[in-house]
Design an enzyme around this catalytic site. Structure first.
Site, short mmCIF file in Angstrom:
data_model
loop_
_atom_site.label_atom_id
_atom_site.label_comp_id
_atom_site.label_asym_id
_atom_site.label_seq_id
_atom_site.Cartn_x
_atom_site.Cartn_y
_atom_site.Cartn_z
N ASN A 45 -5.53 2.96 -7.25
CA ASN A 45 -5.65 2.15 -6.03
C ASN A 45 -6.21 0.77 -6.35
O ASN A 45 -5.74 -0.24 -5.82
CB ASN A 45 -6.58 2.84 -5.02
CG ASN A 45 -5.98 4.09 -4.41
OD1 ASN A 45 -4.78 4.33 -4.54
ND2 ASN A 45 -6.79 4.88 -3.75
N ARG A 373 11.48 4.72 -0.50
CA ARG A 373 11.07 5.24 -1.81
C ARG A 373 11.73 6.60 -1.99
O ARG A 373 11.80 7.40 -1.05
CB ARG A 373 9.55 5.40 -1.90
CG ARG A 373 8.77 4.11 -1.69
CD ARG A 373 7.28 4.32 -2.01
NE ARG A 373 6.46 3.30 -1.39
CZ ARG A 373 6.27 2.08 -1.89
NH1 ARG A 373 6.88 1.75 -3.00
NH2 ARG A 373 5.50 1.21 -1.28
N ARG A 403 7.67 -2.24 -2.47
CA ARG A 403 6.75 -2.70 -3.52
C ARG A 403 6.52 -1.64 -4.60
O ARG A 403 6.20 -0.50 -4.32
CB ARG A 403 5.42 -3.11 -2.90
CG ARG A 403 4.44 -3.68 -3.93
CD ARG A 403 3.19 -4.18 -3.27
NE ARG A 403 3.41 -5.48 -2.64
CZ ARG A 403 2.78 -5.89 -1.54
NH1 ARG A 403 1.96 -5.08 -0.91
NH2 ARG A 403 3.00 -7.09 -1.05
N HIS A 433 11.75 -0.20 6.67
CA HIS A 433 10.73 0.80 6.35
C HIS A 433 10.90 2.07 7.18
O HIS A 433 10.12 3.01 7.06
CB HIS A 433 9.35 0.18 6.58
CG HIS A 433 8.21 0.99 6.05
ND1 HIS A 433 7.31 1.64 6.88
CD2 HIS A 433 7.82 1.27 4.78
CE1 HIS A 433 6.41 2.27 6.14
NE2 HIS A 433 6.70 2.07 4.87
N ARG A 562 -6.74 6.05 8.05
CA ARG A 562 -7.01 6.40 6.66
C ARG A 562 -7.48 5.20 5.85
O ARG A 562 -8.40 5.29 5.05
CB ARG A 562 -5.75 6.97 6.00
CG ARG A 562 -6.03 7.57 4.62
CD ARG A 562 -4.79 7.75 3.78
NE ARG A 562 -4.35 6.52 3.18
CZ ARG A 562 -3.10 6.07 3.20
NH1 ARG A 562 -2.17 6.76 3.83
NH2 ARG A 562 -2.76 4.94 2.62
N HIS A 590 -0.86 10.51 5.95
CA HIS A 590 0.14 9.43 6.00
C HIS A 590 0.87 9.29 7.33
O HIS A 590 1.54 8.26 7.54
CB HIS A 590 1.15 9.68 4.87
CG HIS A 590 2.02 8.51 4.55
ND1 HIS A 590 3.34 8.44 4.90
CD2 HIS A 590 1.75 7.34 3.92
CE1 HIS A 590 3.86 7.30 4.50
NE2 HIS A 590 2.91 6.61 3.89
#
Length: 696
Positions: A45, A373, A403, A433, A562, A590
């Site tokens: 992270n 992704r 990204r 997205h 989160r 998520h």
């Protein structure tokens, strides 16, 4: 009240989130090896933080200097550096503590100075056979542009070869692309101890093996180092180049981008550090971070299982959803009633199976999906290729600017195109997205559409560790609008209206404001009013201001955030009706969920969008209403379970203290475990009901 006190800077809030990750590594109730893996997550992270957020603030400072603007960004950078350094110190202390704890469990993570004679022989043999073929030292001569050759986020050993009062320097890349970072050293038979050595230390021990016979030296020493480059890139936007070509060039810019962080071993001699800074063109000492002898701690995410189950989390195997059972295929099940999956509690295999069936079902005419992704060896992507071979019309919207997944998505685009898939890259300037899948199927004289709307990616691997919702529906009103979203992606300038879906950037902001304003109106009318919100990040100032207004009107607001949170809860006269918690546990939270009280008739939405300006105004995102009363209640129940957590819930406050929610006299509830049990019970009940029906 000043804006500074009403909004937490997102960069500092992000560091506060990473501090919660570090808390998991410090938590003695977490199994030992999982604690070590949390150190890896923290490090990964932080790497991303420097590549993206730190680099962004640095760019803002340069722009302000050129334009003569304020120095707010400088003050922010100073705060970020201070917080990051403090977290790094805590990290180092924790690492030392965990090494000692492992030793108490007869697990030894050794360095090159702690080997016995038998281990030394084995290490030397391993180095010669496995490691040395992958190592070519880079000699740092005056004419060599080291910055050009140094890879971003790779761990290196900087070597000093000293002869009397003269030193030469070389760099060795630790070859983790070819070899495991952690190597189990064989023990004598009968010994219960486990010995692990890092690849770094194998190389350190065998430095002499590399250089002898080629260089004349009296002393040889190696020091760890790592460089982080700015992750931003510029697209050329030149009409003669395709977006794929522009993205390939943009990703290549990262290979030579300027450093934003240089981490080095504290024991590195000052003369060597100065030399490296000169070669790497680092003049700003804000970019320098002293560290321990190991870098790229993100590899600790994959710290090996040493054969002792009690040192890892107890298994929580993903369950199959009973709603699919008793039907000839997935389409019949979805047509019978909407299906809600919640990963990783449910298996992602249901989505892979749906696409697999669609790939050869003679009734299926077309498949459309958008990819942000995806796994490297994705079964789902291979099913899409199979579908083309079976004569289906397949359209895949690939987001090339996801990204750190740009290269993978560029490669998949090429593979899909070569297979005959219609690959499109969407609207210029709008990152896509959303998490949509639409399958069109001829059934009799009708074409029936089946849709997937999700909060997470079509990624088999992350679906094992990220919690996310997938809604599968044949509801014509919803599927028609999903069809329109794909049309909008292909032609964003064509007028289109959405009555049921929230679609960024078309109507998400107005719809979110409408939901909040409805609760404000209900509160002012003396009705019960409430909002429950779960997102990863809340930093859009327009939404934050609206939530402050709702709190002032008496709307009770409960949130689970989160990551980054700009809103400051608990300010008298501003946000005293807002309570925010954050859950950090074995799975990464998520989903994005919005639940409105709506005067006793709750509305529930699941969404791909965080409440950030970029997601609301500058991306294509989709939120869908959950209409089936069973599924609405399920999401409400799951969300409520989080608010009963007395083990992993932290309070978000203006001090960013990350204090745990006080348990008081309440029973111990770990929400992720409780949700697993809740869903397991639902699956049992569903199977029992189906069995009872089949018996009658």
């Amino acid at each position: 009240m000043s804006a500074e006190k009403l909004y937490i800077e997102k960069e500092l809030s992000w560091l506060s989130f990473n501090e919660r990750v570090l808390q998991e590594a410090a938590d003695k109730t977490v199994p030992l090896i999982e604690r070590i893996r949390f150190l890896g997550i923290f490090s990964n992270n932080l790497d991303e933080f420097y590549k993206v957020r730190f680099a962004d603030v640095k760019r803002r400072i340069l722009i302000n200097q050129e334009r003569g603007g304020s120095d707010n960004s400088k003050r922010l950078l100073s705060k970020m550096q201070a917080k990051a350094l403090k977290l790094n110190e805590q990290f180092d202390e924790l690492y030392s503590e965990l090494i000692r704890e492992m030793a108490r469990r007869r697990i030894f993570l050794v360095n090159e100075h702690q080997l016995d004679e038998a281990q030394e022989k084995w290490i030397t043999k391993y180095f010669r056979k496995e490691v040395m073929p992958h190592i070519t030292p880079l000699l740092m001569k005056d004419e060599i542009d080291v910055l050009q050759f140094l890879k971003d986020e790779y761990a290196y050993i900087a070597v000093e070869l000293r002869k009397e009062d003269h030193s030469q320097y070389a760099l060795i890349e630790i070859p983790t692309d070819h070899l495991p970072r952690f190597v189990m050293v064989p023990e004598q038979k009968g010994k219960r101890r486990k010995t692990i050595i890092l690849l770094d230390n194998i190389i350190r021990y065998c430095l002499d093996e590399l250089f002898k016979g080629f260089f004349d030296y009296d002393e040889l020493a190696g020091y760890a180092m790592k460089m982080t480059r700015d992750a931003e890139y510029d697209l050329r936007n030149e009409i003669e180049y395709s977006l794929l070509e522009q993205m390939s060039a943009g990703v290549n810019q990262r290979l030579t981008a300027m450093p934003v962080r240089f981490v080095y071993e504290r024991e590195m001699p000052q003369e060597m550090l100065d030399f490296l800074c000169s070669k790497l063109r680092i003049s700003n000492y804000d970019n320098l971070i002293p560290g321990g002898r190991y870098h790229n701690f993100k590899d600790f995410i994959a710290f090996p299982n040493v054969g002792r189950e009690y040192l890892e989390n107890k298994p929580m195997p993903p369950m199959k959803c009973a709603d699919f059972e008793g039907y000839a295929n997935s389409f019949e099940a979805i047509k019978a009633k909407d299906i809600l999956l919640y990963y990783p509690y449910h298996t992602f295999d249901h989505i892979g199976e749906l696409v697999r069936q669609a790939s050869f079902d003679p009734k299926v005419l077309s498949i459309k999906i958008n990819i942000y992704r995806v796994a490297k060896d994705s079964r789902l992507m291979n099913s899409l290729i199979d579908a083309v071979h079976n004569g289906k019309n397949v359209t895949v919207v690939v987001e090339l600017q996801a990204r750190f997944d740009e290269e993978a998505n560029i490669e998949w685009s090429k593979v899909l195109t070569e297979a005959g898939v219609h690959v499109i890259f969407g609207a210029p300037g709008l990152k896509i997205h959303s998490k949509l899948l639409m399958i069109s199927r001829r059934e009799g004289d009708d074409i029936i559409r089946y849709a997937h709307i999700g909060t997470g990616n079509f990624h088999e691997k992350t679906a094992r560790i990220y919690t996310d919702f997938s809604l599968l529906t044949a509801d014509q009103e919803i599927t028609n609008e999903v069809r329109n979203v794909f049309g909008y992606i292909e032609n964003p300038y064509r007028p289109v209206k959405f009555n049921h879906l929230m679609v960024s950037p078309r109507n998400s902001r107005t719809q979110i404001y409408r939901l909040i304003d409805n609760e404000i109106a209900n509160a002012k009318a003396g009705k019960k009013a409430g909002l429950t919100i779960k997102v990863n990040n809340l930093v859009d100032k327009g939404i934050v201001t609206r939530l402050y207004a709702a709190s002032n009107a008496g709307v009770k607001i409960n949130m689970i955030i989160r990551g980054m949170c700009a809103l400051v809860p608990g300010i008298e006269g501003v946000s005293e009706n807002i309570r925010i918690i954050s859950i950090v546990d074995r799975f990464l939270e998520h989903p994005r969920v919005v639940i409105t009280h709506n005067d006793g008739d709750p509305q529930v939405y699941i969404s791909s969008a965080d409440w950030m300006t970029r997601n609301i105004d500058h991306r294509i995102e989709v939120a869908a209403p959950v209409r089936d009363p069973r599924l609405k209640q399920r999401i409400i129940d799951i969300t409520n379970i989080h608010f009963t957590d007395t083990v992993k819930a932290r309070l978000i406050d203006k001090e960013m203290s990350n204090s745990y929610v006080p348990r008081g006299n309440r029973k111990k509830v770990r929400s992720q475990v409780a949700i697993y049990d809740y869903l397991k019970n639902i699956e049992k009940q569903t199977r029992r009901q189906k069995s009872d029906v089949s018996d009658t």
